[in-house]
Motif scaffolding. Structure first.
Motif, PDB file in Angstrom:
ATOM      1  N   SER A  58      78.087  66.674  33.630  1.00 41.75           N
ATOM      2  CA  SER A  58      78.059  67.618  34.761  1.00 41.75           C
ATOM      3  C   SER A  58      79.454  67.858  35.330  1.00 41.75           C
ATOM      4  O   SER A  58      79.628  68.686  36.212  1.00 41.75           O
ATOM      5  N   HIS A  59      80.459  67.140  34.863  1.00 40.81           N
ATOM      6  CA  HIS A  59      81.797  67.279  35.450  1.00 40.81           C
ATOM      7  C   HIS A  59      82.852  66.871  34.433  1.00 40.81           C
ATOM      8  O   HIS A  59      82.564  66.103  33.510  1.00 40.81           O
ATOM      9  N   ASP A  60      84.058  67.385  34.613  1.00 41.38           N
ATOM     10  CA  ASP A  60      85.176  66.931  33.788  1.00 41.38           C
ATOM     11  C   ASP A  60      86.064  66.024  34.645  1.00 41.38           C
ATOM     12  O   ASP A  60      85.560  65.375  35.568  1.00 41.38           O
ATOM     13  N   GLU A  61      87.359  65.950  34.385  1.00 38.80           N
ATOM     14  CA  GLU A  61      88.217  65.056  35.176  1.00 38.80           C
ATOM     15  C   GLU A  61      88.820  65.750  36.397  1.00 38.80           C
ATOM     16  O   GLU A  61      89.749  65.224  37.013  1.00 38.80           O
ATOM     17  N   TRP A  87      81.401  71.263  24.758  1.00 41.75           N
ATOM     18  CA  TRP A  87      81.922  70.043  25.383  1.00 41.75           C
ATOM     19  C   TRP A  87      82.691  69.235  24.344  1.00 41.75           C
ATOM     20  O   TRP A  87      82.160  68.930  23.281  1.00 41.75           O
ATOM     21  N   GLY A  88      83.946  68.928  24.642  1.00 42.03           N
ATOM     22  CA  GLY A  88      84.744  68.118  23.725  1.00 42.03           C
ATOM     23  C   GLY A  88      84.713  66.667  24.151  1.00 42.03           C
ATOM     24  O   GLY A  88      83.817  65.906  23.794  1.00 42.03           O
ATOM     25  N   ALA A  89      85.677  66.274  24.982  1.00 46.12           N
ATOM     26  CA  ALA A  89      85.691  64.902  25.482  1.00 46.12           C
ATOM     27  C   ALA A  89      85.560  64.859  27.005  1.00 46.12           C
ATOM     28  O   ALA A  89      85.582  63.792  27.596  1.00 46.12           O
ATOM     29  N   GLY A  90      85.453  66.011  27.622  1.00 46.76           N
ATOM     30  CA  GLY A  90      85.313  66.037  29.086  1.00 46.76           C
ATOM     31  C   GLY A  90      86.581  65.657  29.826  1.00 46.76           C
ATOM     32  O   GLY A  90      86.551  65.291  30.989  1.00 46.76           O
ATOM     33  N   SER A  92      89.121  67.703  30.468  1.00 45.28           N
ATOM     34  CA  SER A  92      89.860  68.859  30.996  1.00 45.28           C
ATOM     35  C   SER A  92      89.993  68.796  32.508  1.00 45.28           C
ATOM     36  O   SER A  92      89.333  67.994  33.177  1.00 45.28           O
ATOM     37  N   LEU A  93      90.852  69.641  33.051  1.00 42.31           N
ATOM     38  CA  LEU A  93      91.279  69.497  34.449  1.00 42.31           C
ATOM     39  C   LEU A  93      91.016  70.728  35.309  1.00 42.31           C
ATOM     40  O   LEU A  93      91.461  70.797  36.450  1.00 42.31           O
ATOM     41  N   GLU A  94      90.311  71.707  34.767  1.00 44.37           N
ATOM     42  CA  GLU A  94      89.988  72.895  35.562  1.00 44.37           C
ATOM     43  C   GLU A  94      88.511  73.246  35.503  1.00 44.37           C
ATOM     44  O   GLU A  94      88.132  74.399  35.700  1.00 44.37           O
ATOM     45  N   GLY A  95      87.675  72.262  35.185  1.00 40.03           N
ATOM     46  CA  GLY A  95      86.240  72.537  35.123  1.00 40.03           C
ATOM     47  C   GLY A  95      85.834  73.326  33.884  1.00 40.03           C
ATOM     48  O   GLY A  95      84.711  73.841  33.816  1.00 40.03           O
ATOM     49  N   ASN A  96      86.719  73.371  32.880  1.00 34.48           N
ATOM     50  CA  ASN A  96      86.509  74.224  31.705  1.00 34.48           C
ATOM     51  C   ASN A  96      85.169  74.008  31.001  1.00 34.48           C
ATOM     52  O   ASN A  96      84.574  74.983  30.551  1.00 34.48           O
ATOM     53  N   PRO A  97      84.650  72.745  30.881  1.00 36.12           N
ATOM     54  CA  PRO A  97      83.387  72.568  30.160  1.00 36.12           C
ATOM     55  C   PRO A  97      82.195  72.289  31.077  1.00 36.12           C
ATOM     56  O   PRO A  97      81.164  71.803  30.612  1.00 36.12           O
ATOM     57  N   ILE A  98      82.321  72.564  32.364  1.00 36.08           N
ATOM     58  CA  ILE A  98      81.189  72.304  33.259  1.00 36.08           C
ATOM     59  C   ILE A  98      80.148  73.416  33.081  1.00 36.08           C
ATOM     60  O   ILE A  98      80.488  74.598  33.176  1.00 36.08           O
ATOM     61  N   PRO A  99      78.901  73.050  32.805  1.00 34.55           N
ATOM     62  CA  PRO A  99      77.869  74.070  32.554  1.00 34.55           C
ATOM     63  C   PRO A  99      77.374  74.678  33.868  1.00 34.55           C
ATOM     64  O   PRO A  99      76.267  74.392  34.322  1.00 34.55           O
TER      65      PRO A  99
END
Lengths: 455, 455
Positions: free
Chosen positions: B30-33, B70-73, B75-82
């Motif tokens: 649900s979140h990245d870094e 989703w790669g490894a989660g 990322s720093l701008e919410g790029n893979p947040i669904p």
């Protein structure tokens, strides 16, 4: 055809001296330096600004008239031939260098600037733009074709230097894309989409190019070998040795013979490599030289001519740049088909051997930017002699298909234009459909440089 | 929401162990870094092959269900947040290195390979993939964001190494684009269009990356300065001196303090540059070192720690890579907003000064890939405290607008994701409309990583 009313409308957009439907002007713009069809435009215009280009394209779109961009006419695949007639936009009067940003190693310019003239001016600032196709091309044409050349092996192709573009889109809308930072992850990379699109998606009117500082030290080497295979194996081994040549050119014995004859030289008429190395430290270059020579000797080196310094280097490259002209001059009345495949380096020896074999019964010269895996076979013949020319085309087809088998490309640097359209389905498969989708979404009327890319 | 029937359909496409709607799994995805919103997907799937991805995307498109890659989660701008829920495709089990083509300096792999693990394996073959973002990212994620890092100043960003891609398009069609030659002018550059498109045009399932040989010699330098301006002026002068650093990192005194505290080091807590140089010749590197030191001294050098060799170099970079973690650990409970602007090098000193000034009343750390003109200000605070967080966001806005004023970009390497959407109209103007046209033509339903790029 464009009628008298329409010509007057164009003369109202530009000055009347910058619009011409004269026969000799139309003929001059009916062909590039390839053997491809001659087709004159209905009218030629010379804009001076992006806004003028925008008004011209808007006008053409409203009237559903095809528009073709023209740089210097030096291309080799029919890229700027107005195959559907209509309006041809000649960019040669958009030749201003807008700003040299020395501190950021950048230049802002109009698309009609000739790259050789630009590099002379940049040299006074200690800067240069590395892609070097040899011909007196415009920057706009180089961007359109993603041109490259003898320095690409170290420094990359045109695409690696385009930072910002001003583009007139179909219909006349003007966009600015890219930025002045050395890197960015901001949105779709439209700059890369326009580079190499040959004007089929929009016309480039201005650009910001990244530059590099002139190298501190040079080393130049000319080496000759017993066989083509010895020379091409040397290419592969040098490229895999940790060295980073700034040029790595292969010329076959026939090319050397043509150069000797045309320029009264006495170069050894054997397969030859021309190499250049750039470095900060002269001592460092001497170390590299020792390794280069060692690798050459392991591959049955015949002779080596090497030197450090600018004079030696200039002499070497002047000769290389004359190659195509010397070949053409050796055979007056014949026209050249210039092959332009590129393959992975591990296949270069095999590819070069195959190109020699397939052209052995033709009037053919084989050379290329070997360090890039790029090979040119120039075959001269008479395109009006259908039987003879079909043999030339058959050799081209075989060489392209072999390059594709190796995982390579049908065009390393000359672009698709007219000449490579037939090979795109084989090279790109389903991805070609996606290219068509993009073309359709941006130029739904299909008026921008029509007849190129897609059959 | 995805219903029980649909879950069973997905379990028929993959094994049932590779489909999960479990709460903890959904929360994990649900979140990245970044500090951005938490939004769980409805379901997570782990394909193993391009064909499986194709079937999943085809299924989602038929049912009009959003799909997010989703790669490894990391990322720093919410790029893979669904952000619209739906299906999330986790690529971590597509982690096969398909072939190492040592002779051509290429690797073929699946998108879920972790680049650090890949580089360990490639090292055994004398090869490496230079872009180095620090985090344990996947290659697919790096391609999606056009990631870069500490080696980009010399070697370029991810975009400069992607030769071929296999992409699953919206609707499930599979394309292969690009080739194995070192250069090409064949058709639109779709590879560059997909690099940095963050999955909004299609999902990358396999790639061929270009590689380079491991450098023969290394030199590492850590230099400290009286002021940020002394350090950043040094960056500009070294970049303009004819030297070609392989890394050129700036860290402010607060970053050094955090590193000292977290790792029990005793580095001088002053503005610092970390540099690395690669070369063929050790003697050549020593000549370069002398010039580096001279330039540092002209800018009020405080101390310099330099060395040639692999051990020194590793110690230096381990410390740099720990920066973000050390900063976060210094402030438990707070979340970071990480700025990521890039500007032309001539503006770097002014940009760094501006970033320091705008964040001086905040809990802020300023550092960056200085040689690229890239600057990160990490500000820590509590996003749930609206007043406080609005000050953080205001600083970010000001810093972005200043970078755009300088002709730079709102994101040097982290991508647009959620966090940079608001800045694209300002950065791209009319060109943003063209990006939307392209998105619309390729993903008309807007189902691929929705809610990113465009507001």
């Amino acid at each position: 055809m464009i009628n008298a009313d329409e010509i007057n409308q164009l003369k109202a957009i530009l000055d009347k001296e910058r619009v011409s439907a004269g026969e000799s002007v139309r003929e001059l713009h009916s062909h590039d330096e390839s053997y491809h069809m001659h087709m004159p435009p209905d009218i030629v215009v010379w804009p001076h600004t992006t806004e003028e280009v925008s008004r011209l394209v808007e006008w053409a779109y409203e009237k559903h008239i095809p528009v073709t961009p023209w740089g210097a006419g030096t291309s080799l695949e029919g890229n700027p031939i107005p195959v559907k007639g209509g309006m041809l936009i000649n960019f040669q009067e958009m030749d201003k260098i807008i700003a040299i940003r020395q501190q950021d190693f950048q230049v802002d310019l109009q698309a009609g600037v000739i790259y050789k003239e630009m590099n002379k001016i940049l040299g006074h600032h200690g800067l240069f733009f590395p892609p070097d196709p040899g011909a007196a091309a415009t920057i706009g044409g180089m961007i359109g074709n993603n041109a490259s050349g003898i320095r690409t092996v170290k420094y990359g192709a045109t695409k690696d230097y385009v930072m910002r573009l001003t583009v007139v889109l179909p219909g006349g809308r003007i966009i600015h894309t890219g930025n002045r930072a050395r890197k960015s992850s901001s949105g779709y990379n439209l700059v890369s989409l326009f580079v190499g699109s040959e004007g089929t998606l929009g016309f480039i009117t201005e650009a910001t190019l990244g530059l590099i500082g002139l190298p501190v030290n040079f080393m130049a080497v000319r080496a000759t070998f017993h066989s083509v295979l010895n020379a091409t194996d040397t290419v592969f081994q040098i490229m895999n040795s940790g060295l980073s040549p700034a040029a790595m050119e292969f010329l076959d014995e026939k090319v050397i013979k043509a150069l000797n004859k045309d320029h009264n030289l006495s170069l050894e008429e054997m397969p030859t490599l021309l190499m250049e190395f750039h470095g900060f430290s002269g001592d460092g270059l001497r170390e590299e030289m020792a390794l280069v020579e060692e690798i050459c000797r392991e591959n049955k080196l015949l002779s080596i001519d090497k030197g450090i310094g600018q004079t030696e280097r200039s002499r070497l490259w002047e000769m290389r740049h004359l190659t195509f002209e010397s070949i053409k001059r050796s055979h007056p009345g014949l026209l050249p088909l210039i092959m332009d495949v590129a393959v992975p380096l591990s296949c270069y020896s095999e590819m070069a051997g195959y190109a020699k074999e397939q052209t052995k019964d033709l009037l053919a010269y084989v050379f290329g930017h070997a360090g890039d895996g790029n090979i040119h076979a120039v075959v001269l013949d008479n395109p009006h002699d259908k039987d003879r020319w079909s043999r030339v085309e058959e050799a081209n087809r075989k060489i392209v298909y072999k390059a594709l088998e190796f995982g390579g490309t049908c065009t390393g640097e000359h672009g698709v234009g007219i000449g490579k359209r037939a090979f795109l389905p084989q090279e790109h498969g389903e991805a070609l459909e996606l290219m068509k989708t993009i073309k359709q979404s941006i130029d739904p009327e299909g008026l921008m440089n029509p007849g190129k890319f897609f059959l």
